[in-house]
Write an enzyme that holds these catalytic residues in place. Structure first.
Site, short mmCIF file in Angstrom:
data_model
loop_
_atom_site.label_atom_id
_atom_site.label_comp_id
_atom_site.label_asym_id
_atom_site.label_seq_id
_atom_site.Cartn_x
_atom_site.Cartn_y
_atom_site.Cartn_z
N GLU A 212 3.63 5.29 2.44
CA GLU A 212 2.65 5.76 1.45
C GLU A 212 1.96 7.01 1.98
OE1 GLU A 212 2.18 4.85 -1.74
OE2 GLU A 212 1.08 6.72 -1.48
N LYS B 72 6.98 9.64 8.08
CA LYS B 72 5.57 9.28 7.77
C LYS B 72 4.66 9.62 8.96
CE LYS B 72 1.82 7.59 6.35
NZ LYS B 72 0.97 8.24 5.37
N CYS C 210 -5.96 6.42 10.00
CA CYS C 210 -4.54 6.64 10.33
C CYS C 210 -4.20 7.79 11.25
CB CYS C 210 -3.76 6.77 9.03
SG CYS C 210 -3.79 5.21 8.13
P1 NAD Z 1 -6.36 -2.55 5.34
O1 NAD Z 1 -6.83 -3.05 6.65
O2 NAD Z 1 -7.34 -1.96 4.38
O3 NAD Z 1 -5.60 -3.73 4.56
C1 NAD Z 1 -4.64 -4.56 5.15
C2 NAD Z 1 -4.80 -5.97 4.55
O4 NAD Z 1 -3.70 -6.77 4.98
C3 NAD Z 1 -6.07 -6.69 5.01
O5 NAD Z 1 -6.86 -7.03 3.89
C4 NAD Z 1 -5.54 -7.94 5.75
O6 NAD Z 1 -6.34 -9.11 5.54
C5 NAD Z 1 -4.17 -8.12 5.10
N1 NAD Z 1 -3.23 -8.89 5.92
C6 NAD Z 1 -2.91 -8.72 7.24
N2 NAD Z 1 -1.95 -9.60 7.60
C7 NAD Z 1 -1.65 -10.35 6.50
C8 NAD Z 1 -0.74 -11.40 6.25
N3 NAD Z 1 0.10 -11.84 7.21
N4 NAD Z 1 -0.71 -11.96 5.03
C9 NAD Z 1 -1.52 -11.50 4.04
N5 NAD Z 1 -2.40 -10.49 4.22
C10 NAD Z 1 -2.47 -9.91 5.43
O7 NAD Z 1 -5.21 -1.49 5.68
P2 NAD Z 1 -4.77 -0.22 4.80
O8 NAD Z 1 -5.72 0.91 5.01
O9 NAD Z 1 -4.46 -0.68 3.42
O10 NAD Z 1 -3.43 0.19 5.55
C11 NAD Z 1 -2.26 -0.60 5.45
C12 NAD Z 1 -1.09 0.20 6.02
O11 NAD Z 1 -0.87 1.37 5.24
C13 NAD Z 1 -1.29 0.68 7.46
O12 NAD Z 1 -0.06 0.64 8.12
C14 NAD Z 1 -1.72 2.13 7.28
O13 NAD Z 1 -1.36 2.92 8.39
C15 NAD Z 1 -0.94 2.55 6.06
N6 NAD Z 1 -1.54 3.62 5.27
C16 NAD Z 1 -2.88 3.63 5.02
C17 NAD Z 1 -3.44 4.64 4.22
C18 NAD Z 1 -4.91 4.69 3.92
O14 NAD Z 1 -5.33 5.64 3.28
N7 NAD Z 1 -5.71 3.73 4.32
C19 NAD Z 1 -2.60 5.60 3.63
C20 NAD Z 1 -1.22 5.53 3.89
C21 NAD Z 1 -0.71 4.54 4.70
C1 UGA Z 2 -4.39 10.99 5.42
C2 UGA Z 2 -3.26 11.82 4.81
O1 UGA Z 2 -3.82 12.96 4.14
C3 UGA Z 2 -2.45 10.99 3.82
O2 UGA Z 2 -1.33 11.75 3.34
C4 UGA Z 2 -1.94 9.72 4.52
O3 UGA Z 2 -1.25 8.91 3.59
C5 UGA Z 2 -3.12 8.95 5.08
O4 UGA Z 2 -3.86 9.81 6.01
C6 UGA Z 2 -2.70 7.75 5.88
O5 UGA Z 2 -1.58 7.64 6.31
O6 UGA Z 2 -3.62 6.95 6.07
P1 UGA Z 2 -6.82 10.24 4.63
O7 UGA Z 2 -7.03 9.94 6.08
O8 UGA Z 2 -7.17 9.20 3.65
O9 UGA Z 2 -5.29 10.64 4.36
O10 UGA Z 2 -7.67 11.53 4.23
P2 UGA Z 2 -7.48 13.10 4.51
O11 UGA Z 2 -7.84 13.83 3.29
O12 UGA Z 2 -6.19 13.42 5.13
O13 UGA Z 2 -8.65 13.36 5.58
C7 UGA Z 2 -8.55 12.90 6.91
C8 UGA Z 2 -9.68 13.48 7.73
O14 UGA Z 2 -9.52 14.89 7.86
C9 UGA Z 2 -11.07 13.28 7.09
O15 UGA Z 2 -12.00 12.99 8.09
C10 UGA Z 2 -11.36 14.62 6.44
O16 UGA Z 2 -12.72 14.90 6.32
C11 UGA Z 2 -10.69 15.57 7.42
N1 UGA Z 2 -10.30 16.86 6.80
C12 UGA Z 2 -9.34 16.91 5.84
C13 UGA Z 2 -10.91 18.02 7.22
O17 UGA Z 2 -11.78 18.01 8.13
N2 UGA Z 2 -10.54 19.22 6.66
C14 UGA Z 2 -9.58 19.29 5.70
O18 UGA Z 2 -9.27 20.43 5.25
C15 UGA Z 2 -8.97 18.11 5.28
#
Ligand code: NAD
Ligand code: UGA
Length: 478
Positions: free
Chosen positions: A167, A222, A278
């Site tokens: 994602e 990713k 992340c």
């Molecule tokens: P999160 O911590 O918000 O959510 C994960 C959820 O999974 C929790 O609510 C937890 O209780 C649940 N969980 C864990 N083990 C479980 C199980 N065995 N059965 C059922 N539920 C279970 O995490 P997130 O921010 O959604 O991130 C999830 C993944 O996606 C990570 O690998 C992260 O790197 C990736 N990712 C995150 C973002 C972001 O913006 N947060 C963007 C892209 C990718």
């Molecule tokens: C980031 C990536 O942008 C997503 O593509 C990815 O899916 C995600 O991580 C993930 O894998 O979790 P996110 O962390 O939600 O998304 O937000 P960003 O907009 O990337 O910002 C990350 C950090 O960089 C923040 O603290 C933001 O304030 C900072 N940032 C971003 C800056 O300081 N300057 C910028 O120009 C952009």
């Protein structure tokens, strides 16, 4: 034909992603399951302002789909057993102990999902890695799933295909990112399974944007995308420090380099450093992998991106300290913004956490405002109870006598007796503060530190307050 989809993990990715899927595919049932009953209860809350995640536009979609083809539940096994496709969307934080602690991803939640799928799935199931995973994790999942395949007789045969579909959404813009992605990446080797997932996405994503790769390229792409984005931020943040001491203005430098189509203008906004759950974790993971495969030079290159980010947060503390005459003892500082970026309630790895801890250690007392982060969350992140909590308990009061913080509304009295205000998150409301009024309430000489370049320069200067901006330095009065 796909009828039921299960997503394990109702977090920042699972919740919004499945909501958009449900909105675009009305004939399919999307069931988001989680082991955390509080989180599921919040997703099911009638009051849409109480959803566990704040994300612009999310509440509207949940309102349209919840109870129809979008369900949130703790019944993990039930929904696994009914699903044609299962997305694994659980957390993959950095390991805190054992081999690889501090760098490698902790895959215990992913492994536990694979074991549950292996036990409860029925018939043929496509298992999709949605979580961000170290390259070759697909192999681990496959091994666990194959155990259950081989232990069954042919009548009850279970079969699996594994795909990687990382994602790329960013928090704060998640709904738009999901509805209009730059690309959708599907990694795998079984063409039928790839087609099933491809066909789901193609309902709203232009097919030219749906990329197919092998499983390992998808997993590594990713991590690489996040590493490149974070590296860009460390690059521009390093230049911002140079701008402050040379008289260059980082906004002008960014504009000038961003016009080069090879560089591009996005992701060049300087700030207090990157936060979020992340970037750091994924780079650490890359560092671990590079070392594991005997490539220390590659590991060191990527590690320096994180080192620069940590240095950037600490350098801001030093600048604030220096401007406030070298001591923060008994000084009152207003903090504007605690989330790691605007339009989210997420504070994971927020630069505000380290900067606030540094200021508290120097003896400052803090008044913190954030439109979406709760007092409870700030207390958890700082590891220190608020002034209000301390006042109820003599022991706490004694323990934290010189580490005082309170959460406050952004009303007129926010600025009472403050020595300085620091803007740490780019929430829009902070660009519209009445500095004329604020300066009258603050102690003199009062300072404004703008680490996001969003404060109205003219208004601060005209109010008589001293002004420091990241990438610019102290703003001189004409
Ligand atoms: P999160 O911590 O918000 O959510 C994960 C959820 O999974 C929790 O609510 C937890 O209780 C649940 N969980 C864990 N083990 C479980 C199980 N065995 N059965 C059922 N539920 C279970 O995490 P997130 O921010 O959604 O991130 C999830 C993944 O996606 C990570 O690998 C992260 O790197 C990736 N990712 C995150 C973002 C972001 O913006 N947060 C963007 C892209 C990718
Ligand atoms: C980031 C990536 O942008 C997503 O593509 C990815 O899916 C995600 O991580 C993930 O894998 O979790 P996110 O962390 O939600 O998304 O937000 P960003 O907009 O990337 O910002 C990350 C950090 O960089 C923040 O603290 C933001 O304030 C900072 N940032 C971003 C800056 O300081 N300057 C910028 O120009 C952009």
């Amino acid at each position: 034909m796909i009828k039921k989809v299960c997503c394990i993990g109702a977090g920042y990715v699972g919740g919004p992603t499945m909501s958009v899927f449900a909105d675009k595919c009305n004939d399919i049932s999307f069931n988001v399951v989680d082991v955390n009953p509080d989180r599921i209860a919040a997703w099911n809350n009638k009051d849409l302002s109480k959803l566990p995640i704040f994300e612009p536009g999310l509440d509207e979609i949940v309102k349209r789909c919840r109870g129809k083809n979008l369900h949130f539940s703790t019944e993990v096994h039930k929904y696994i057993s009914e699903a044609d496709i299962i997305f694994i969307s659980v957390n993959t934080p950095t390991k805190t102990r054992g081999i690889g602690a501090g760098q490698a991803s902790d895959l215990k939640w992913v492994e536990s999902c694979a074991r549950q799928i292996s036990e409860h799935a029925k018939g043929h199931t496509i298992v999709v890695e949605k979580s961000t995973l170290p390259v070759r994790t697909g192999e681990v999942i496959k091994d666990i799933l194959e155990c259950s395949q081989s232990s069954l007789n042919s009548k009850n045969e279970k079969t699996f295909d594994i795909l990687s579909n990382p994602e790329f959404l960013a928090e704060g813009t998640a709904i738009n990112d999901l509805e209009n992605p730059d690309r959708v990446l599907i990694g795998g080797s079984n063409e039928n399974a790839i087609k099933v997932l491809h066909d789901l996405y193609k309902r709203w994503v232009n097919e030219e944007k749906i990329i197919h790769t092998n499983l390992w390229s998808s997993e590594l792409a990713k991590l690489t995308a996040n590493a490149f984005l974070a590296q860009r931020l460390s690059s521009i943040n390093s230049i911002s420090a140079l701008c402050e001491v040379t008289g260059a203005d980082v906004r002008e430098v960014s504009r000038a380099i961003g016009k080069d189509s090879r560089i591009g203008s996005k992701f060049l906004n300087v700030g207090p450093g990157f936060g979020g759950s992340c970037f750091k974790k994924d780079i650490l993971n890359l560092v671990y992998l590079a070392n594991h495969f005997g490539l220390p030079e590659v590991a060191n290159f990527w590690e320096s991106v994180i080192d620069l980010n940590i240095w950037n947060q600490d350098r801001l503390t030093h600048i604030i300290l220096e401007k406030l005459f070298g001591t923060l003892t008994e000084k009152r500082i207003g903090i504007l913004g605690f989330s790691f970026k605007a339009n989210t309630n997420d504070t994971r790895e927020s630069p505000a956490i380290q900067i606030c801890k540094n200021l508290l250690n120097e003896g400052a007392s803090l008044k913190i405002h954030d439109p979406k982060v709760s007092t409870k969350q700030v207390a958890l992140d700082l590891g220190i109870p608020s002034i209000e909590e301390c006042s109820k308990n003599k022991e706490l009061n004694k323990l934290y006598i010189d580490k005082k913080w309170e959460k406050s509304h952004l009303e007129n009295d926010f600025f009472d007796n403050l020595d300085a205000v620091i803007v740490l998150t780019e929430w829009e409301i902070y660009s519209d503060i009445n500095w004329e009024k604020a300066s009258k309430k603050m102690r003199s000489p009062g300072w404004v530190f703008d680490t996001r370049l969003i404060v109205n320069e003219e208004k601060v200067i005209n109010s008589g307050l001293s002004f420091w901006r990241v990438g610019v330095g102290t703003v001189k009065r004409d």
